[in-house]
Write an enzyme that holds these catalytic residues in place. Structure first.
Site, PDB file in Angstrom:
ATOM      1  N   HIS A  37       0.831  -1.208   0.000  1.00 43.86           N
ATOM      2  CA  HIS A  37       0.000   0.000   0.000  1.00 43.86           C
ATOM      3  C   HIS A  37       0.864   1.256   0.000  1.00 43.86           C
ATOM      4  O   HIS A  37       0.576   2.227  -0.691  1.00 43.86           O
ATOM      5  CB  HIS A  37      -0.953   0.006   1.202  1.00 43.86           C
ATOM      6  CG  HIS A  37      -2.250  -0.692   0.921  1.00 43.86           C
ATOM      7  ND1 HIS A  37      -2.366  -2.065   0.915  1.00 43.86           N
ATOM      8  CD2 HIS A  37      -3.483  -0.213   0.605  1.00 43.86           C
ATOM      9  CE1 HIS A  37      -3.612  -2.385   0.616  1.00 43.86           C
ATOM     10  NE2 HIS A  37      -4.318  -1.283   0.432  1.00 43.86           N
ATOM     11  N   LYS A 102      -9.804  -7.986   8.084  1.00 47.20           N
ATOM     12  CA  LYS A 102     -10.482  -8.262   9.356  1.00 47.20           C
ATOM     13  C   LYS A 102     -10.251  -7.084  10.291  1.00 47.20           C
ATOM     14  O   LYS A 102      -9.221  -6.407  10.227  1.00 47.20           O
ATOM     15  CB  LYS A 102      -9.970  -9.555   9.989  1.00 47.20           C
ATOM     16  CG  LYS A 102      -8.459  -9.609  10.174  1.00 47.20           C
ATOM     17  CD  LYS A 102      -8.043  -9.914  11.574  1.00 47.20           C
ATOM     18  CE  LYS A 102      -6.530 -10.050  11.688  1.00 47.20           C
ATOM     19  NZ  LYS A 102      -6.019  -9.646  12.975  1.00 47.20           N
TER      20      LYS A 102
END
Lengths: 188, 286
Positions: A37, A102
């Protein structure tokens, strides 16, 4: 509700999903976590293309274990999505429509999801071996030097996911515990 | 008069490497029995259907890891290696190098993930999961006991430490533990195991909390006062409603283990080391 969906997902399909629904996802998804990222942001800053088409993409926050001989991938459960919060709004505004991971997301991420009609799906944290069985093929496409954090294209089949946050901002991490606590008050 | 080494038992560095390699693989693929038992018991006792279903999936995953010969979780952790070193053991070779060689071999041969970066800010992966986080405790005797705890960081990141005031007392400790678990929410993959260290100094409290995770969760603290506190805190944590995966339910934690040590008249250090349901440890004696 339960849905069987195949990527790429249309905004119409995504708009039907509600927090708490089950999705069995098939098709192509991409892996990216912390380091990938960060590099994607650097690409954007320099005006360079991202390693995959971000529009309508589904990105799975995972760093799998190496594949033993005869397997497409090793254990492949989700990592904590919150660490991607700093990067996600920018990618959502560029058209990424599905995040898979999650744990909780920041308000900025949820706002960007609502703004763009995106969804956040939760994979079962810790269930690395079971998730591995849903991955039919894995291909490293970028940044091999990042090791487990490299970007991979996965072909998945019936990957079991829970809609954690829907495109209206409905959030199972808030509604789920609240509903349980309410049921306990009811004198069970 | 006997020579200086006649009382000593020799352990070869190579044997330490072989043992550590085996323990890294075993710990990652096979959960300790107390954790498996607790997971199954939690599933049976869980009143909330969504939570019961999640626990069912996690229990199946533990079995699947065995059948597929895969790590239970993809975060195969930073290798925390705890050594109880008998003071009558002589190590032939370089001890730290031997442990790291074991980690290198275990993570390679076991197809485990290499998750360690060489520097916390410059962040280049070392490629072999070394170095290990090694803790050595000197004990009487001529045995060497190795315990490998691959520690995942989803839960490690949710851990906290506080220097409370003595006046905060047991209620202050409870509040801090509960606040930590509440703030962690869904992030550490509940159901969690909570290691609590109380007392000592700043650094010792953290170390106690980590050591608390080495004790099986069905073995309460031997001091009845703390055994009761463990029980109370587990009950209170499981009243928060977070539940498995944070989707709601009773089972937020499988166990609370507390370790303590004497501390200063002015202080009450408390550390909370959170571990997920994939609480791994494997031991061997050489």
């Amino acid at each position: 509700m339960e849905y069987r969906l195949r990527t790429p997902l249309s905004r119409e399909e995504l708009s039907e999903l509600r927090a708490g629904d089950m999705v069995y996802l098939s098709g192509e998804i991409y892996t990216a976590r912390d380091a990938a990222h960060k590099r994607m942001m650097e690409c954007l800053d320099r005006g360079e293309p991202l390693p995959f088409e971000i529009r309508d993409s589904a990105v799975y926050y995972v760093g799998p274990t190496p594949e033993p001989p005869g397997r497409a991938i090793g254990s492949a459960g989700p990592t904590t999505s919150g660490r991607m919060d700093a990067y996600s709004p920018r990618l959502l505004d560029l058209g990424q429509s599905v995040m898979i991971g999650k744990g909780m997301r920041s308000k900025d991420v949820v706002d960007a999801m609502v703004r763009n009609g995106a969804v956040y799906l939760a994979a079962m944290g810790g269930a690395g071996a079971l998730m591995s069985a849903c991955v039919k093929s894995a291909e490293l496409i970028c940044w091999e030097d990042l090791g487990c954090e490299a970007v991979r294209r996965l072909e998945v089949e019936d990957m079991p996911l829970t809609v954690a946050i829907d495109s209206l901002g409905g959030n199972i991490y808030e509604s789920g515990p609240a509903a349980y606590l309410q049921s306990m008050k009811g004198g069970n | 008069m006997p020579g200086p080494f006649e009382y000593m038992r020799t352990v070869k560095a190579e044997d330490i490497s072989a043992a550590v390699a085996e323990l890294c693989i075993r710990a990652n693929k096979q959960l300790p029995e107390d954790i498996v038992r607790a997971m199954n018991a939690a599933r049976e006792g869980e009143p909330w259907p969504v939570a019961e279903a999640s626990l069912g999936v996690l229990c199946r995953n533990i079995e699947a890891a065995g059948e597929m010969d895969l790590p239970v979780c993809q975060d195969t952790g930073m290798a925390c290696v705890f050594v109880r070193l008998g003071q009558d053991v002589h190590i032939e070779g370089d001890f730290n190098a031997a442990v790291n060689e074991g980690v290198r071999r275990g993570y390679q041969q076991g197809y485990l993930r290499k998750s360690v970066v060489a520097d916390p800010l410059r962040r280049v992966n070392t490629g072999d999961n070394t170095p290990a986080a090694i803790t050595v405790e000197l004990v009487p005797g001529d045995r060497l006991e190795l315990t490998v705890v691959p520690k995942g960081f989803g839960s490690e990141n949710m851990s906290r430490l506080a220097m409370l005031k003595p006046a905060d007392g047991v209620e202050g400790v409870k509040r801090f533990v509960l606040d930590t678990v509440r703030a962690a929410g869904s992030n550490p993959c509940p159901p969690i195991v909570v290691g609590v260290g109380i007392g000592g100094t700043f650094d010792k409290a953290a170390s106690l909390a980590k050591h608390a995770l080495l004790r099986p969760i069905d073995c309460p603290n031997q001091d009845e006062f703390y055994a009761r506190l463990e029980e109370d805190m587990l009950r209170e944590i499981n009243s928060l409603g977070i539940g498995p995966q944070g989707f709601g339910g009773r089972t937020t934690a499988l166990g609370v283990n507390i370790e303590t040590m004497p501390t200063h008249v002015a202080g009450l250090p408390v550390a909370v080391n959170i571990s997920c349901h994939v609480t791994r440890r494997a031991s061997m004696e050489l």
